[in-house]
Design a protein around this motif. Structure first.
Motif, PDB file in Angstrom:
ATOM      1  N   ASP A  24     -22.117  58.364 -63.979  1.00  0.00           N
ATOM      2  CA  ASP A  24     -21.316  59.533 -63.654  1.00  0.00           C
ATOM      3  C   ASP A  24     -20.078  59.639 -64.535  1.00  0.00           C
ATOM      4  N   ARG A  25     -19.572  58.520 -65.015  1.00  0.00           N
ATOM      5  CA  ARG A  25     -18.386  58.581 -65.871  1.00  0.00           C
ATOM      6  C   ARG A  25     -18.360  57.371 -66.799  1.00  0.00           C
ATOM      7  N   VAL A  26     -17.637  57.523 -67.900  1.00  0.00           N
ATOM      8  CA  VAL A  26     -17.411  56.411 -68.809  1.00  0.00           C
ATOM      9  C   VAL A  26     -15.917  56.244 -69.007  1.00  0.00           C
ATOM     10  N   ASP A  27     -15.538  55.022 -69.253  1.00  0.00           N
ATOM     11  CA  ASP A  27     -14.171  54.631 -69.539  1.00  0.00           C
ATOM     12  C   ASP A  27     -14.045  54.668 -71.064  1.00  0.00           C
ATOM     13  N   VAL A  28     -13.191  55.552 -71.590  1.00  0.00           N
ATOM     14  CA  VAL A  28     -13.077  55.768 -73.035  1.00  0.00           C
ATOM     15  C   VAL A  28     -11.648  55.463 -73.487  1.00  0.00           C
ATOM     16  N   THR A  29     -11.517  54.714 -74.590  1.00  0.00           N
ATOM     17  CA  THR A  29     -10.205  54.438 -75.161  1.00  0.00           C
ATOM     18  C   THR A  29     -10.247  54.697 -76.658  1.00  0.00           C
ATOM     19  N   PHE A  30      -9.303  55.495 -77.130  1.00  0.00           N
ATOM     20  CA  PHE A  30      -9.145  55.768 -78.553  1.00  0.00           C
ATOM     21  C   PHE A  30      -7.838  55.166 -79.048  1.00  0.00           C
TER      22      PHE A  30
ATOM     23  N   LYS B 175     -24.071  67.050 -65.765  1.00  0.00           N
ATOM     24  CA  LYS B 175     -24.999  66.998 -64.629  1.00  0.00           C
ATOM     25  C   LYS B 175     -26.301  66.278 -64.979  1.00  0.00           C
ATOM     26  N   SER B 176     -26.770  66.433 -66.214  1.00  0.00           N
ATOM     27  CA  SER B 176     -28.021  65.779 -66.607  1.00  0.00           C
ATOM     28  C   SER B 176     -27.923  64.260 -66.482  1.00  0.00           C
ATOM     29  N   SER B 177     -26.735  63.712 -66.774  1.00  0.00           N
ATOM     30  CA  SER B 177     -26.538  62.271 -66.632  1.00  0.00           C
ATOM     31  C   SER B 177     -26.464  61.872 -65.169  1.00  0.00           C
TER      32      SER B 177
ATOM     33  N   ARG C 273     -30.762  59.306 -60.210  1.00  0.00           N
ATOM     34  CA  ARG C 273     -31.240  59.727 -58.902  1.00  0.00           C
ATOM     35  C   ARG C 273     -32.716  60.111 -58.896  1.00  0.00           C
ATOM     36  N   THR C 274     -33.369  59.964 -60.030  1.00  0.00           N
ATOM     37  CA  THR C 274     -34.785  60.308 -60.084  1.00  0.00           C
ATOM     38  C   THR C 274     -35.622  59.095 -59.691  1.00  0.00           C
ATOM     39  N   SER C 275     -36.680  59.335 -58.955  1.00  0.00           N
ATOM     40  CA  SER C 275     -37.507  58.224 -58.472  1.00  0.00           C
ATOM     41  C   SER C 275     -38.159  57.479 -59.630  1.00  0.00           C
ATOM     42  N   GLY C 276     -38.501  58.183 -60.691  1.00  0.00           N
ATOM     43  CA  GLY C 276     -39.126  57.529 -61.835  1.00  0.00           C
ATOM     44  C   GLY C 276     -38.192  56.562 -62.531  1.00  0.00           C
ATOM     45  N   PHE C 277     -36.896  56.857 -62.502  1.00  0.00           N
ATOM     46  CA  PHE C 277     -35.902  56.013 -63.176  1.00  0.00           C
ATOM     47  C   PHE C 277     -35.873  54.616 -62.571  1.00  0.00           C
ATOM     48  N   SER C 278     -36.010  54.525 -61.254  1.00  0.00           N
ATOM     49  CA  SER C 278     -35.939  53.223 -60.592  1.00  0.00           C
ATOM     50  C   SER C 278     -37.135  52.335 -60.925  1.00  0.00           C
ATOM     51  N   LYS C 279     -38.186  52.903 -61.466  1.00  0.00           N
ATOM     52  CA  LYS C 279     -39.374  52.118 -61.813  1.00  0.00           C
ATOM     53  C   LYS C 279     -39.226  51.403 -63.151  1.00  0.00           C
TER      54      LYS C 279
ATOM     55  N   CYS D 195     -29.162  54.877 -69.812  1.00  0.00           N
ATOM     56  CA  CYS D 195     -27.768  55.190 -69.502  1.00  0.00           C
ATOM     57  C   CYS D 195     -26.942  55.300 -70.779  1.00  0.00           C
ATOM     58  N   VAL D 196     -27.141  54.356 -71.693  1.00  0.00           N
ATOM     59  CA  VAL D 196     -26.410  54.369 -72.968  1.00  0.00           C
ATOM     60  C   VAL D 196     -26.737  55.637 -73.744  1.00  0.00           C
ATOM     61  N   GLU D 197     -28.013  55.987 -73.797  1.00  0.00           N
ATOM     62  CA  GLU D 197     -28.415  57.199 -74.505  1.00  0.00           C
ATOM     63  C   GLU D 197     -27.786  58.429 -73.868  1.00  0.00           C
ATOM     64  N   SER D 198     -27.724  58.443 -72.558  1.00  0.00           N
ATOM     65  CA  SER D 198     -27.137  59.564 -71.833  1.00  0.00           C
ATOM     66  C   SER D 198     -25.660  59.718 -72.177  1.00  0.00           C
ATOM     67  N   VAL D 199     -24.944  58.589 -72.195  1.00  0.00           N
ATOM     68  CA  VAL D 199     -23.511  58.616 -72.494  1.00  0.00           C
ATOM     69  C   VAL D 199     -23.265  59.041 -73.934  1.00  0.00           C
ATOM     70  N   THR D 200     -23.957  58.418 -74.867  1.00  0.00           N
ATOM     71  CA  THR D 200     -23.683  58.690 -76.277  1.00  0.00           C
ATOM     72  C   THR D 200     -24.141  60.090 -76.693  1.00  0.00           C
TER      73      THR D 200
END
Length: 123
Positions: free
Chosen positions: A51-57, A78-80, A85-91, A101-106
């Motif tokens: 839901d959020r990332v901690d970013v420092t510049f 919202k996509s992240s 929350r998708t059932s497939g993700f937990s598999k 998650c990394v791909e979603s953030v970047t």
């Protein structure tokens, strides 16, 4: 605590500085120092819910010859939020969950750069 740091390359810095220049902010340069997803819940079978990332510049003021750190929490799109929350993700295996998650953030570097511009314009 569930935490991972997101590895990045100089392309992020180039992108962010190009966004600063495009918005008329030319007296500073920004170098991404940290981008991290963190969640305090940890248990067997835990599924990350990005839901959020901690970013420092690191902000270098060329006019004044000074450096300072600019830190903020960036709310992901919202996509992240839906990713965890998708059932497939937990598999997926934990390593696969982390990679997604990394791909979603970047993938949201544009939004992070916009937040950086907003912070610098606001002083």
């Amino acid at each position: 605590m569930y935490c991972f740091s997101i590895l990045f390359d100089d392309a992020y810095n180039q992108y962010c500085n190009a966004q600063l220049e495009a918005n008329g902010i030319t007296s500073v340069t920004a170098t991404l120092r940290k981008m991290r997803y963190e969640d305090e819940e940890y248990e067997p079978g835990y599924v990350p819910r990005p839901d959020r990332v901690d970013v420092t510049f690191l902000i270098e003021n060329k006019a004044q010859g000074t450096n300072s750190l600019l830190h903020f929490d960036y709310m992901l799109p919202k996509s992240s939020l839906e990713l965890g929350r998708t059932s497939g993700f937990s598999k997926f295996a934990r390593s696969e969950q982390i990679q997604l998650c990394v791909e979603s953030v970047t993938a949201d570097m544009e939004g992070i750069a916009q937040e950086l511009v907003k912070k610098l314009k606001g002083g």
